[in-house]
Design a protein around this motif. Structure first.
Motif, PDB file in Angstrom:
ATOM      1  N   ILE A 110      37.509  40.267  45.658  1.00 56.85           N
ATOM      2  CA  ILE A 110      37.542  40.524  44.207  1.00 56.85           C
ATOM      3  C   ILE A 110      38.563  39.557  43.611  1.00 56.85           C
ATOM      4  O   ILE A 110      39.699  39.488  44.091  1.00 56.85           O
ATOM      5  CB  ILE A 110      37.952  41.992  43.925  1.00 56.85           C
ATOM      6  N   SER A 111      38.164  38.834  42.559  1.00 60.14           N
ATOM      7  CA  SER A 111      39.053  37.786  42.031  1.00 60.14           C
ATOM      8  C   SER A 111      40.235  38.353  41.251  1.00 60.14           C
ATOM      9  O   SER A 111      41.318  37.768  41.252  1.00 60.14           O
ATOM     10  CB  SER A 111      38.263  36.823  41.148  1.00 60.14           C
ATOM     11  N   ALA A 116      39.759  39.826  37.781  1.00 61.74           N
ATOM     12  CA  ALA A 116      39.538  39.709  36.329  1.00 61.74           C
ATOM     13  C   ALA A 116      40.179  40.915  35.644  1.00 61.74           C
ATOM     14  O   ALA A 116      40.222  42.011  36.214  1.00 61.74           O
ATOM     15  CB  ALA A 116      38.039  39.679  36.030  1.00 61.74           C
ATOM     16  N   GLN A 144      39.194  42.823  33.408  1.00 58.36           N
ATOM     17  CA  GLN A 144      38.321  44.005  33.249  1.00 58.36           C
ATOM     18  C   GLN A 144      38.263  44.831  34.527  1.00 58.36           C
ATOM     19  O   GLN A 144      37.908  46.000  34.495  1.00 58.36           O
ATOM     20  CB  GLN A 144      36.896  43.586  32.853  1.00 58.36           C
ATOM     21  N   ILE A 162      42.473  41.189  49.691  1.00 56.88           N
ATOM     22  CA  ILE A 162      42.001  40.247  50.707  1.00 56.88           C
ATOM     23  C   ILE A 162      41.111  39.238  49.988  1.00 56.88           C
ATOM     24  O   ILE A 162      40.101  39.615  49.379  1.00 56.88           O
ATOM     25  CB  ILE A 162      41.194  40.971  51.819  1.00 56.88           C
ATOM     26  N   LYS A 184      39.940  34.787  50.039  1.00 58.23           N
ATOM     27  CA  LYS A 184      40.110  33.491  50.718  1.00 58.23           C
ATOM     28  C   LYS A 184      40.796  32.461  49.821  1.00 58.23           C
ATOM     29  O   LYS A 184      41.227  31.413  50.302  1.00 58.23           O
ATOM     30  CB  LYS A 184      38.770  32.968  51.235  1.00 58.23           C
ATOM     31  N   GLY A 189      42.411  34.932  53.412  1.00 62.53           N
ATOM     32  CA  GLY A 189      41.515  34.652  54.521  1.00 62.53           C
ATOM     33  C   GLY A 189      40.122  35.170  54.268  1.00 62.53           C
ATOM     34  O   GLY A 189      39.836  35.726  53.193  1.00 62.53           O
ATOM     35  N   ASP A 190      39.285  35.028  55.279  1.00 63.74           N
ATOM     36  CA  ASP A 190      37.876  35.414  55.169  1.00 63.74           C
ATOM     37  C   ASP A 190      37.724  36.920  55.428  1.00 63.74           C
ATOM     38  O   ASP A 190      38.075  37.409  56.498  1.00 63.74           O
ATOM     39  CB  ASP A 190      37.072  34.608  56.209  1.00 63.74           C
ATOM     40  N   LEU A 191      37.188  37.604  54.450  1.00 69.48           N
ATOM     41  CA  LEU A 191      37.044  39.071  54.570  1.00 69.48           C
ATOM     42  C   LEU A 191      36.191  39.461  55.765  1.00 69.48           C
ATOM     43  O   LEU A 191      36.388  40.542  56.339  1.00 69.48           O
ATOM     44  CB  LEU A 191      36.474  39.658  53.265  1.00 69.48           C
ATOM     45  N   PHE A 192      35.260  38.591  56.160  1.00 68.26           N
ATOM     46  CA  PHE A 192      34.357  38.947  57.263  1.00 68.26           C
ATOM     47  C   PHE A 192      35.088  38.965  58.615  1.00 68.26           C
ATOM     48  O   PHE A 192      34.606  39.541  59.579  1.00 68.26           O
ATOM     49  CB  PHE A 192      33.155  37.978  57.301  1.00 68.26           C
TER      50      PHE A 192
HETATM   51  P1  FAD Z   1      34.347  36.971  41.240  1.00 66.52           P
HETATM   52  O1  FAD Z   1      35.204  36.796  40.038  1.00 66.52           O
HETATM   53  O2  FAD Z   1      33.214  36.020  41.419  1.00 66.52           O
HETATM   54  O3  FAD Z   1      35.318  36.869  42.504  1.00 66.52           O
HETATM   55  C1  FAD Z   1      34.874  36.828  43.829  1.00 66.52           C
HETATM   56  C2  FAD Z   1      36.105  36.596  44.707  1.00 66.52           C
HETATM   57  O4  FAD Z   1      35.721  36.684  46.068  1.00 66.52           O
HETATM   58  C3  FAD Z   1      36.739  35.229  44.509  1.00 66.52           C
HETATM   59  O5  FAD Z   1      38.118  35.395  44.181  1.00 66.52           O
HETATM   60  C4  FAD Z   1      36.581  34.540  45.853  1.00 66.52           C
HETATM   61  O6  FAD Z   1      37.690  33.726  46.184  1.00 66.52           O
HETATM   62  C5  FAD Z   1      36.483  35.713  46.794  1.00 66.52           C
HETATM   63  N1  FAD Z   1      35.744  35.439  48.028  1.00 66.52           N
HETATM   64  C6  FAD Z   1      34.541  34.826  48.176  1.00 66.52           C
HETATM   65  N2  FAD Z   1      34.174  34.819  49.456  1.00 66.52           N
HETATM   66  C7  FAD Z   1      35.165  35.432  50.155  1.00 66.52           C
HETATM   67  C8  FAD Z   1      35.357  35.699  51.538  1.00 66.52           C
HETATM   68  N3  FAD Z   1      34.445  35.376  52.465  1.00 66.52           N
HETATM   69  N4  FAD Z   1      36.510  36.302  51.905  1.00 66.52           N
HETATM   70  C9  FAD Z   1      37.448  36.652  50.994  1.00 66.52           C
HETATM   71  N5  FAD Z   1      37.305  36.405  49.679  1.00 66.52           N
HETATM   72  C10 FAD Z   1      36.178  35.812  49.255  1.00 66.52           C
HETATM   73  N6  FAD Z   1      34.403  43.851  36.083  1.00 66.52           N
HETATM   74  C11 FAD Z   1      34.748  44.898  36.854  1.00 66.52           C
HETATM   75  O7  FAD Z   1      35.025  44.736  38.042  1.00 66.52           O
HETATM   76  N7  FAD Z   1      34.768  46.170  36.329  1.00 66.52           N
HETATM   77  C12 FAD Z   1      34.457  46.431  35.042  1.00 66.52           C
HETATM   78  O8  FAD Z   1      34.470  47.605  34.642  1.00 66.52           O
HETATM   79  C13 FAD Z   1      34.124  45.339  34.191  1.00 66.52           C
HETATM   80  N8  FAD Z   1      33.850  45.546  32.884  1.00 66.52           N
HETATM   81  C14 FAD Z   1      33.585  44.458  32.086  1.00 66.52           C
HETATM   82  C15 FAD Z   1      33.395  44.668  30.716  1.00 66.52           C
HETATM   83  C16 FAD Z   1      33.157  43.594  29.889  1.00 66.52           C
HETATM   84  C17 FAD Z   1      32.968  43.828  28.423  1.00 66.52           C
HETATM   85  C18 FAD Z   1      33.085  42.277  30.450  1.00 66.52           C
HETATM   86  C19 FAD Z   1      32.835  41.092  29.566  1.00 66.52           C
HETATM   87  C20 FAD Z   1      33.265  42.073  31.797  1.00 66.52           C
HETATM   88  C21 FAD Z   1      33.504  43.161  32.648  1.00 66.52           C
HETATM   89  N9  FAD Z   1      33.712  42.977  34.018  1.00 66.52           N
HETATM   90  C22 FAD Z   1      34.078  44.048  34.772  1.00 66.52           C
HETATM   91  C23 FAD Z   1      33.428  41.694  34.693  1.00 66.52           C
HETATM   92  C24 FAD Z   1      34.682  40.871  34.991  1.00 66.52           C
HETATM   93  O9  FAD Z   1      34.982  40.069  33.876  1.00 66.52           O
HETATM   94  C25 FAD Z   1      34.448  39.950  36.206  1.00 66.52           C
HETATM   95  O10 FAD Z   1      33.332  39.134  35.960  1.00 66.52           O
HETATM   96  C26 FAD Z   1      34.220  40.712  37.514  1.00 66.52           C
HETATM   97  O11 FAD Z   1      35.222  41.664  37.714  1.00 66.52           O
HETATM   98  C27 FAD Z   1      34.225  39.724  38.670  1.00 66.52           C
HETATM   99  O12 FAD Z   1      33.933  40.398  39.846  1.00 66.52           O
HETATM  100  P2  FAD Z   1      34.425  39.840  41.249  1.00 66.52           P
HETATM  101  O13 FAD Z   1      35.917  39.743  41.257  1.00 66.52           O
HETATM  102  O14 FAD Z   1      33.790  40.669  42.294  1.00 66.52           O
HETATM  103  O15 FAD Z   1      33.731  38.408  41.315  1.00 66.52           O
END
Ligand code: FAD
Length: 344
Positions: free
Chosen positions: A289-290, A292, A294, A308, A310, A326-329
């Protein structure tokens, strides 16, 4: 907004004093949101220099009156009886209305749960008074206006609205679980417990709860002590199995970012964040999870956060108490294996 502005043409509310919190329970176990609301209510009560009051309705729930004191209440109203075991709108709302009419609190707080919403709505309609639903911030203007400043996201979450109730009392609000922080439980704390009668005792109530069937296997992130959450970094449905395995070993539940929910990898009931659940577990894993805003707005209040990712520059590390780059897997199965080993 100034006190002067909010003081315009307000009736004399000097007969209404104190903050009252509904302690919601099922089968003698309180919903966490009740203690969190006492935490929020205490700040309001201290600022207004009034007592923090609570009320408990149910069957054999006296221990919850004690707990309410340990969590900050100065005075607890307790209404008990076998007929009150399950929530039903009529008896619960009649008891609450009588309590409000007799003790005249200036502010009443309820959890934004199914029960809290139903009860608060019934009372606000009957009194009548204003009710702000799903508040995320609560504050008060000091004396003399003593207005509750109940804030919540509005216009598709694009702005915060602060809602006032100038013309009616009490001022009412519901709040979602996880938004406010409970005070530390203090079993040495003393308070007053007042038994109140059930005005509907012996009355024929039109609704009857025939049976209550707890759904097994459903998600309840708001009550979870441990949450293992996954994000887009998982890459699909299948890797959630890794998270479930770790969650099961730890006695926790699986959460997710919205990216995963939008991708159809997991149901919305698992979503943490602004448009999902706000959670305050003892332990929160943010995996792939990055970070963000939200998402973090829904989990930053967790006691301990382990991230966790990478990407060592991922924003989630700013919120994490422990970060693993690191790699979550590789990392998640290793943690699960270690937990299993220690439990053996
Ligand atoms: P990403 O931002 O794509 O992050 C993925 C992460 O995984 C990256 O940091 C990457 O480095 C990592 N990664 C990739 N592969 C691996 C690996 N093998 N091992 C370890 N790490 C790895 N989001 C929410 O979560 N909840 C909400 O309630 C929510 N409400 C929202 C409401 C509005 C009005 C808006 C506009 C957006 C909302 N969002 C919400 C979306 C939010 O803005 C983000 O887009 C979302 O949280 C991103 O999800 P993510 O972190 O899973 O994905």
């Amino acid at each position: 907004m100034s006190t002067e502005q909010s003081n315009e043409q307000m009736p004399d509310w000097s007969g209404y004093r104190g903050v009252l919190v509904f302690i919601e329970q099922r089968s003698g176990t309180a919903k966490k949101v009740s203690w969190q609301l006492l935490g929020a209510g205490k700040k309001l009560a201290d600022k207004l220099e009034v007592p923090l009051m609570a009320f408990v309705i149910g069957d054999q729930v006296g221990h919850l009156a004690d707990e309410a004191i340990y969590y900050g209440a100065d005075r607890v109203f307790l209404c008990q009886g076998p007929e009150l075991q399950d929530y039903r709108t009529r008896p619960y709302s009649r008891i609450t209305l009588k309590l409000i009419e007799e003790h005249k609190p200036e502010i009443c707080l309820f959890g934004a749960t199914g029960t809290g919403r139903d009860l608060a709505g019934a009372i606000a309609t009957h009194l009548p008074t204003g009710l702000t639903a799903d508040t995320t911030e609560l504050d008060v203007e000091p004396h003399p206006s003593r207005l509750l400043l109940a804030s919540r996201p509005a216009f598709s979450e694009k702005m915060m609205a602060t809602i006032l109730c100038k013309q009616y009392r009490p001022q009412m609000a519901t709040a979602r679980a996880g938004v406010f922080q409970a005070l530390p439980r203090d079993p040495e704390r003393q308070g007053e417990i007042i038994l109140i009668p059930n005005p509907t005792a012996g009355e024929q109530i039109a609704t009857e709860v025939v049976n209550f069937i707890e759904q097994t296997g459903t998600v309840n992130l708001e009550e979870a002590e441990i949450i293992v959450s996954g994000g887009r970094g998982l890459g699909g449905v299948e890797p959630f199995r890794l998270l479930k395995e770790l969650a099961d070993e730890l006695g926790g539940q699986v959460g997710a970012s919205r990216a995963c929910v939008d991708a159809g990898w997991i149901a919305h009931e698992h979503q943490v964040g602004q448009t999902g659940y706000t959670v305050r577990p003892k332990l929160y894993f943010a995996i792939g999870i990055s970070g963000a805003v939200q998402h973090t707005v829904g989990m930053a209040g967790s006691d301990v956060i382990i991230a966790i990712n990478k990407d060592e520059n991922a924003p989630i590390f700013q919120f994490a108490h422990y970060g693993i780059v690191g790699d979550l897997f590789q990392i998640v199965p290793a943690i699960t294996a270690e937990v299993k080993k220690r439990k053996a």
